[in-house]
Design a protein around this motif. Structure first.
Motif, mmCIF file in Angstrom:
data_model
loop_
_atom_site.group_PDB
_atom_site.id
_atom_site.type_symbol
_atom_site.label_atom_id
_atom_site.label_comp_id
_atom_site.label_asym_id
_atom_site.label_seq_id
_atom_site.Cartn_x
_atom_site.Cartn_y
_atom_site.Cartn_z
ATOM 1 N N CYS A 76 -0.478 -13.103 -2.311
ATOM 2 C CA CYS A 76 -1.652 -12.284 -2.643
ATOM 3 C C CYS A 76 -2.730 -13.134 -3.290
ATOM 4 O O CYS A 76 -3.917 -12.956 -3.001
ATOM 5 C CB CYS A 76 -1.256 -11.124 -3.554
ATOM 6 S SG CYS A 76 -0.328 -9.830 -2.708
ATOM 7 N N LYS B 48 1.879 -3.007 0.778
ATOM 8 C CA LYS B 48 3.243 -3.033 1.317
ATOM 9 C C LYS B 48 3.444 -4.338 2.092
ATOM 10 O O LYS B 48 2.487 -4.943 2.576
ATOM 11 C CB LYS B 48 3.463 -1.838 2.254
ATOM 12 C CG LYS B 48 3.199 -0.488 1.625
ATOM 13 C CD LYS B 48 4.399 -0.004 0.878
ATOM 14 C CE LYS B 48 4.144 1.411 0.376
ATOM 15 N NZ LYS B 48 5.330 2.159 0.186
ATOM 16 N N SER C 169 -5.260 -7.819 -4.003
ATOM 17 C CA SER C 169 -4.411 -7.222 -5.031
ATOM 18 C C SER C 169 -3.123 -6.746 -4.387
ATOM 19 O O SER C 169 -3.151 -6.058 -3.367
ATOM 20 C CB SER C 169 -5.138 -6.046 -5.687
ATOM 21 O OG SER C 169 -4.263 -5.356 -6.537
ATOM 22 N N GLY C 170 -1.997 -7.093 -4.978
ATOM 23 C CA GLY C 170 -0.709 -6.744 -4.387
ATOM 24 C C GLY C 170 -0.083 -5.484 -4.917
ATOM 25 O O GLY C 170 1.013 -5.120 -4.521
ATOM 26 N N GLN C 171 -0.776 -4.760 -5.821
ATOM 27 C CA GLN C 171 -0.170 -3.597 -6.462
ATOM 28 C C GLN C 171 0.236 -2.517 -5.461
ATOM 29 O O GLN C 171 1.337 -1.998 -5.526
ATOM 30 C CB GLN C 171 -1.098 -3.024 -7.512
ATOM 31 C CG GLN C 171 -1.240 -3.939 -8.715
ATOM 32 C CD GLN C 171 -2.150 -3.338 -9.771
ATOM 33 O OE1 GLN C 171 -2.911 -2.412 -9.498
ATOM 34 N NE2 GLN C 171 -2.081 -3.882 -10.975
ATOM 35 N N GLU C 172 -0.633 -2.159 -4.561
ATOM 36 C CA GLU C 172 -0.349 -1.098 -3.589
ATOM 37 C C GLU C 172 -0.084 -1.638 -2.192
ATOM 38 O O GLU C 172 0.056 -0.876 -1.245
ATOM 39 C CB GLU C 172 -1.517 -0.103 -3.543
ATOM 40 C CG GLU C 172 -1.757 0.618 -4.849
ATOM 41 C CD GLU C 172 -0.597 1.516 -5.242
ATOM 42 O OE1 GLU C 172 -0.019 2.187 -4.372
ATOM 43 O OE2 GLU C 172 -0.268 1.532 -6.446
ATOM 44 N N ARG D 87 5.451 -12.431 -3.076
ATOM 45 C CA ARG D 87 4.275 -11.575 -2.887
ATOM 46 C C ARG D 87 3.085 -12.028 -3.739
ATOM 47 O O ARG D 87 1.970 -12.118 -3.257
ATOM 48 C CB ARG D 87 4.604 -10.125 -3.248
ATOM 49 C CG ARG D 87 5.637 -9.463 -2.401
ATOM 50 C CD ARG D 87 5.928 -8.046 -2.907
ATOM 51 N NE ARG D 87 4.722 -7.264 -3.095
ATOM 52 C CZ ARG D 87 4.001 -6.742 -2.111
ATOM 53 N NH1 ARG D 87 4.367 -6.919 -0.867
ATOM 54 N NH2 ARG D 87 2.916 -6.050 -2.353
ATOM 55 N N GLU D 88 3.346 -12.265 -5.031
ATOM 56 C CA GLU D 88 2.246 -12.620 -5.938
ATOM 57 C C GLU D 88 1.545 -13.896 -5.487
ATOM 58 O O GLU D 88 0.317 -13.974 -5.497
ATOM 59 C CB GLU D 88 2.769 -12.779 -7.362
ATOM 60 C CG GLU D 88 3.113 -11.466 -8.024
ATOM 61 C CD GLU D 88 3.576 -11.642 -9.458
ATOM 62 O OE1 GLU D 88 3.076 -12.565 -10.133
ATOM 63 O OE2 GLU D 88 4.425 -10.848 -9.893
#
Length: 171
Positions: A82, A93, A88-91, A78-79
């Motif tokens: 992103c 899905k 930003s991958g924080q939120e 994911r990181e």
């Protein structure tokens, strides 16, 4: 588990009837079926009542670009993705991440994914469907094309029983 019926003739009522028939066979104890219907796409996600999963962990609808993503599994890198997509991958899905990657790189986006997943991307405007699995084939994805419809599921035996009731399945 995910399952769906996509009607290429865009007859949604027939797609919804097919989904109803599939839902009678594609069930697991303790799971709740969450239907997803959009344009010529009818699908469902089975969510376990024992796990903290939500429908948004499996489905993303981008109405502006006419894309629906339905997936089962996890993206491990994911990181990295992103960063390449400058988001930003924080939120974020996984289905939305897959949608953004598909919009940026087209079907070849799957070469960049690392994970355990099966995914279906439906492009409504182009009336196209793309099916993807992880590179090792850990997550199953079965499909069948009958008439003007594509049927798919991450439960191969359940899909066979739904589409060919009463017939012997040679596994």
């Amino acid at each position: 588990m995910i399952y769906a019926c996509i009607r290429f003739d865009r007859k949604l009522s027939l797609s919804q009837q097919a989904l109803l028939n599939m839902s009678k066979t594609l069930t697991w104890d303790g799971c709740i079926s969450k239907p997803i219907t959009w344009k010529g796409f009818s699908g469902a996600v089975l969510l376990s009542g024992d796990l903290p999963c939500q429908e948004s962990d499996h489905v993303w609808l981008d109405e502006q670009n006419g894309i629906l993503v339905m997936m089962d599994g996890t993206v491990f890198n994911r990181e990295e993705l992103c960063g390449e997509l400058s988001v930003s991958g924080q939120e974020l899905k996984d289905p939305k991440l897959v949608c953004l990657a598909f919009l940026r790189w087209g079907p070849s986006f799957a070469e960049r994914l690392n994970g355990d997943f099966a995914a279906c991307i439906y492009r409504e405007k182009e009336n196209q469907v793309f099916l993807f699995r992880d590179h090792l084939g850990i997550r199953p994805l079965a499909f069948s094309y009958k008439g003007q419809a594509l049927y798919l599921s991450t439960d191969m035996m359940g899909l066979c029983k739904a589409l060919f009731p009463g017939e012997k399945i040679d596994a």
